[in-house]
Design a protein around this motif. Sequence first.
Motif, short mmCIF file in Angstrom:
data_model
loop_
_atom_site.label_atom_id
_atom_site.label_comp_id
_atom_site.label_asym_id
_atom_site.label_seq_id
_atom_site.Cartn_x
_atom_site.Cartn_y
_atom_site.Cartn_z
N VAL A 71 3.85 9.69 -9.95
CA VAL A 71 3.16 9.83 -11.25
C VAL A 71 2.38 11.12 -11.29
N PHE A 72 1.73 11.49 -10.18
CA PHE A 72 0.95 12.74 -10.13
C PHE A 72 1.86 13.95 -10.26
N VAL A 73 2.98 13.97 -9.52
CA VAL A 73 3.90 15.11 -9.56
C VAL A 73 4.52 15.25 -10.95
N MET A 74 4.83 14.15 -11.59
CA MET A 74 5.43 14.21 -12.92
C MET A 74 4.40 14.54 -13.99
N GLY A 75 3.12 14.57 -13.62
CA GLY A 75 2.08 14.94 -14.58
C GLY A 75 1.78 13.86 -15.59
N ALA A 114 0.84 -1.21 0.00
CA ALA A 114 0.00 0.00 0.00
C ALA A 114 0.87 1.25 0.00
N CYS A 115 1.92 1.26 0.81
CA CYS A 115 2.83 2.42 0.84
C CYS A 115 3.52 2.63 -0.50
N ALA A 116 3.95 1.55 -1.12
CA ALA A 116 4.59 1.66 -2.43
C ALA A 116 3.61 2.19 -3.46
N ALA A 117 2.36 1.76 -3.39
CA ALA A 117 1.34 2.24 -4.33
C ALA A 117 1.10 3.74 -4.16
N VAL A 118 1.03 4.20 -2.90
CA VAL A 118 0.83 5.63 -2.64
C VAL A 118 2.03 6.43 -3.15
N LEU A 119 3.22 5.95 -2.86
CA LEU A 119 4.44 6.63 -3.32
C LEU A 119 4.49 6.69 -4.85
#
Length: 147
Positions: free
Chosen positions: A141-145, A131-136
Amino acid sequence: MHISDMEYDKMVKKYSPNSPIFKNCLGAFFIGGAICTLGQGLINLYSYLGASKLDAATLTSVTLVFLSALLTGLGLYDDIAKVAGAGTLVPITGFANAVVSPALEFKAEGYVLGLGAKLFVISGPVIVYGACAAVLYGAIVFVMGLV
C-alpha cells in the motif's frame, strides 16, 4: 498380510461411524449463533454503559477471549465444542481456546518450560504469519501510494 488401497477403504467405511451431519450443522448453527449473539449483547451493554463504538467492540473482544479462556481452563469449552463442533470456531473464542489448551496440557512441566513454552504452539504461527502479511500489505500500500 498386505491389503490393497481399495480393500482398506472398504474396511474404513465399514467400521467408521457415520457422522450425523444434520445434528452437527444444528449444533454449530445454534451454539455459534449464541456466541455471536452474546458478542452483540456485550457490544450493546458496553455502549449503553457509555463506551464509544470502538471501545465497546474492544471490550467485547477482551470479554469473549476471557470467557473462552476461563471455560477452557474449567474444562467446559471442550464439552461445548462436542455439541457445537465448528460453531465454537468463531474466530475470537476459537483462537483463545487454541492458545489456552496446549498451555494447560503442559502446565505440569512448570510455568516456563510447560505453560510458557507451549502457550503459542498452535496460535504462534497464526500470529507470525498474520503479522508478516500485515507488514507486506502495508509495504504494498505504501509503495503504490495509496496512503
